[in-house]
Scaffold this motif. Structure first.
Motif, mmCIF file in Angstrom:
data_model
loop_
_atom_site.group_PDB
_atom_site.id
_atom_site.type_symbol
_atom_site.label_atom_id
_atom_site.label_comp_id
_atom_site.label_asym_id
_atom_site.label_seq_id
_atom_site.Cartn_x
_atom_site.Cartn_y
_atom_site.Cartn_z
ATOM 1 N N THR A 154 0.820 -1.217 0.000
ATOM 2 C CA THR A 154 0.000 0.000 0.000
ATOM 3 C C THR A 154 0.852 1.266 0.000
ATOM 4 O O THR A 154 0.306 2.373 0.118
ATOM 5 C CB THR A 154 -0.917 0.049 1.242
ATOM 6 O OG1 THR A 154 -0.098 0.023 2.428
ATOM 7 C CG2 THR A 154 -1.880 -1.118 1.277
ATOM 8 N N GLY A 155 2.174 1.113 -0.133
ATOM 9 C CA GLY A 155 3.045 2.282 -0.088
ATOM 10 C C GLY A 155 2.934 3.002 1.232
ATOM 11 O O GLY A 155 2.822 4.222 1.285
ATOM 12 N N ARG A 158 -0.489 4.754 1.449
ATOM 13 C CA ARG A 158 -0.690 5.943 0.606
ATOM 14 C C ARG A 158 -1.415 5.626 -0.693
ATOM 15 O O ARG A 158 -1.979 6.523 -1.320
ATOM 16 C CB ARG A 158 0.660 6.601 0.275
ATOM 17 C CG ARG A 158 1.357 7.238 1.459
ATOM 18 C CD ARG A 158 2.696 7.837 1.066
ATOM 19 N NE ARG A 158 3.649 6.803 0.641
ATOM 20 C CZ ARG A 158 4.151 6.694 -0.572
ATOM 21 N NH1 ARG A 158 3.799 7.548 -1.525
ATOM 22 N NH2 ARG A 158 5.010 5.739 -0.856
ATOM 23 N N TYR A 159 -1.386 4.364 -1.142
ATOM 24 C CA TYR A 159 -1.946 4.014 -2.445
ATOM 25 C C TYR A 159 -3.466 3.877 -2.375
ATOM 26 O O TYR A 159 -4.053 3.682 -1.303
ATOM 27 C CB TYR A 159 -1.344 2.716 -2.965
ATOM 28 C CG TYR A 159 0.158 2.754 -3.190
ATOM 29 C CD1 TYR A 159 0.854 3.948 -3.323
ATOM 30 C CD2 TYR A 159 0.882 1.562 -3.272
ATOM 31 C CE1 TYR A 159 2.223 3.976 -3.536
ATOM 32 C CE2 TYR A 159 2.265 1.568 -3.484
ATOM 33 C CZ TYR A 159 2.920 2.769 -3.607
ATOM 34 O OH TYR A 159 4.278 2.784 -3.812
ATOM 35 N N THR A 160 -4.094 3.943 -3.549
ATOM 36 C CA THR A 160 -5.550 3.915 -3.622
ATOM 37 C C THR A 160 -6.145 2.555 -3.258
ATOM 38 O O THR A 160 -7.354 2.448 -3.055
ATOM 39 C CB THR A 160 -6.026 4.291 -5.035
ATOM 40 O OG1 THR A 160 -5.403 3.420 -5.997
ATOM 41 C CG2 THR A 160 -5.678 5.734 -5.373
ATOM 42 N N SER A 239 7.957 3.186 -8.533
ATOM 43 C CA SER A 239 7.167 4.332 -8.077
ATOM 44 C C SER A 239 7.700 5.655 -8.605
ATOM 45 O O SER A 239 7.004 6.676 -8.564
ATOM 46 C CB SER A 239 7.132 4.367 -6.547
ATOM 47 O OG SER A 239 8.423 4.602 -6.022
ATOM 48 N N ARG A 242 5.709 7.456 -11.636
ATOM 49 C CA ARG A 242 4.348 7.856 -11.262
ATOM 50 C C ARG A 242 4.337 9.089 -10.367
ATOM 51 O O ARG A 242 3.326 9.803 -10.285
ATOM 52 C CB ARG A 242 3.632 6.693 -10.557
ATOM 53 C CG ARG A 242 2.195 7.036 -10.189
ATOM 54 C CD ARG A 242 1.405 5.867 -9.688
ATOM 55 N NE ARG A 242 1.897 5.324 -8.425
ATOM 56 C CZ ARG A 242 1.290 4.336 -7.773
ATOM 57 N NH1 ARG A 242 0.211 3.789 -8.278
ATOM 58 N NH2 ARG A 242 1.781 3.892 -6.637
ATOM 59 N N ARG A 266 2.664 1.626 -13.094
ATOM 60 C CA ARG A 266 1.949 2.253 -11.990
ATOM 61 C C ARG A 266 1.159 3.426 -12.568
ATOM 62 O O ARG A 266 1.697 4.185 -13.385
ATOM 63 C CB ARG A 266 2.920 2.760 -10.914
ATOM 64 C CG ARG A 266 3.840 1.680 -10.355
ATOM 65 C CD ARG A 266 3.089 0.664 -9.526
ATOM 66 N NE ARG A 266 3.974 -0.318 -8.910
ATOM 67 C CZ ARG A 266 4.235 -1.508 -9.431
ATOM 68 N NH1 ARG A 266 3.692 -1.858 -10.598
ATOM 69 N NH2 ARG A 266 5.026 -2.351 -8.803
ATOM 70 N N ASN A 268 -1.955 6.691 -12.227
ATOM 71 C CA ASN A 268 -2.683 7.680 -11.433
ATOM 72 C C ASN A 268 -4.066 7.884 -12.032
ATOM 73 O O ASN A 268 -4.324 7.510 -13.180
ATOM 74 C CB ASN A 268 -1.929 9.019 -11.419
ATOM 75 C CG ASN A 268 -0.643 8.942 -10.602
ATOM 76 O OD1 ASN A 268 -0.632 8.443 -9.489
ATOM 77 N ND2 ASN A 268 0.450 9.449 -11.165
ATOM 78 N N ALA A 287 -4.126 -0.090 -10.221
ATOM 79 C CA ALA A 287 -3.094 0.950 -10.127
ATOM 80 C C ALA A 287 -1.671 0.418 -10.204
ATOM 81 O O ALA A 287 -0.719 1.197 -10.243
ATOM 82 C CB ALA A 287 -3.261 1.746 -8.831
#
Length: 312
Positions: A154-155, A158-160, A239, A242, A266, A268, A287
């Motif tokens: 999920t970073g 932070r990721y969607t 990453s 992106r 990746r 957006n 994503a």
């Protein structure tokens, strides 16, 4: 398709487990594998994780894992979405996997039974729920494995793909003693000198297309050799493109032995990375997805540029 209750009963009824991870070991496949391994050992089973290698920064995941000698009888895969992702282990295990546990909606892996939850942010989120159905005691070591997979996929949330359920699972792992401060620093705030050197070189490869809405970076075998860096330093490079303002599709090309490139995509906005990669026989998440393309640097990059311009 098996449900988690059925998988839990299956795992309790069998023994002598080999747990397969994918050929590009990251926090989620390794965290899933070692957490499940410790859980099985806790309930009196023999188990070991099969992986191509464990990058040095993930060695703490082995804490609490017993080294056992046995003849394998039952094969489980964790976070493996396609046969090719077994890499050098593909020939030995294809057709022999009893249960595949994964979170990629594009899963095409060959297994006798599967559980795939495309809404899970990380495979470790699924393993956490599986262990609850096995009545396994979540130790600090197991919690560290599961948190590693969830946080990296999920970073660091932070990721969607991060959901409220993801956060609830992570909070529960903290209750079980997970060392979040150590893991967050190791995964997201610490870079080796070799990694800095590689990132510097990669920034010089950036190429924009589709009016700046797509950015492509690459590494070649020659680059890796001249910089004297290994595969351990590759994680996280995808990453970079992106993060650039205005970029909707970030593509990372990684040359591999055998005349092909491993592609990581990746995205957006509402651009679907899995749909983009499906053009080249790949897939993944909306994503974050990947594929492989044969050819030299110029040929493969041109294919990606044309595909991006058409896709956007």
């Amino acid at each position: 398709m098996m449900n988690l209750y059925e998988i839990a009963r299956f795992l309790e009824a069998h023994d002598n487990y080999e747990i397969l991870t994918h050929a590009y070991p990251d926090g989620d496949t390794l965290g899933s594998g070692f957490a499940l391994c410790m859980a099985l050992q806790q309930i009196g089973k023999n188990a070991r994780v099969i992986t191509t290698n464990v990058p040095s920064k993930f060695l703490y995941l082995l804490n609490g894992v017993k080294q056992q000698i046995f003849e394998a009888e039952t094969i489980i895969s964790t976070d493996v979405a396609a046969d090719s992702l077994l890499g050098s282990n593909m020939g030995k295990y294809i057709g022999k996997v009893d249960v595949c546990i994964d979170h990629h909606g594009s899963n095409t892996f060959t297994a006798k039974a599967k559980f795939v939850d495309k809404f899970a942010a990380a495979n470790c989120e699924i393993i956490y729920k599986l262990l609850q159905r096995m009545n396994v005691r979540i130790t600090k070591e197991i919690a560290n494995c599961l948190y590693t997979g969830i946080s990296t996929d999920t970073g660091c949330f932070r990721y969607t793909n991060t959901t409220a359920e993801t956060m609830r699972v992570a909070a529960s792992l903290m209750d079980f003693g997970c060392d979040t401060a150590y893991i967050n620093k190791a995964m997201f705030e610490t870079k080796s000198k070799e990694k800095i050197k590689l990132e510097h070189a990669v920034y010089n490869t950036i190429k924009y297309c589709a009016d700046g809405r797509c950015a492509i970076i690459y590494t070649t075998l020659e680059m890796m050799k001249s910089l004297d860096v290994g595969d351990d330093e590759m994680e996280g490079l995808a990453s970079i493109p992106r993060q650039i303002e205005g970029v909707l599709i970030g593509i990372t090309m990684r040359e591999k032995e055998g005349g092909f490139f491993k592609i990581s995509v990746r995205t957006n906005g509402n651009i679907n990375a899995s749909d983009f990669c499906s053009q080249f026989g790949g897939g993944g998440h909306p994503a974050a997805a990947g594929c492989t393309i044969e050819g030299d640097l110029k040929t493969v990059r041109n294919k990606l540029i044309k595909a991006a311009e058409k896709f956007l």
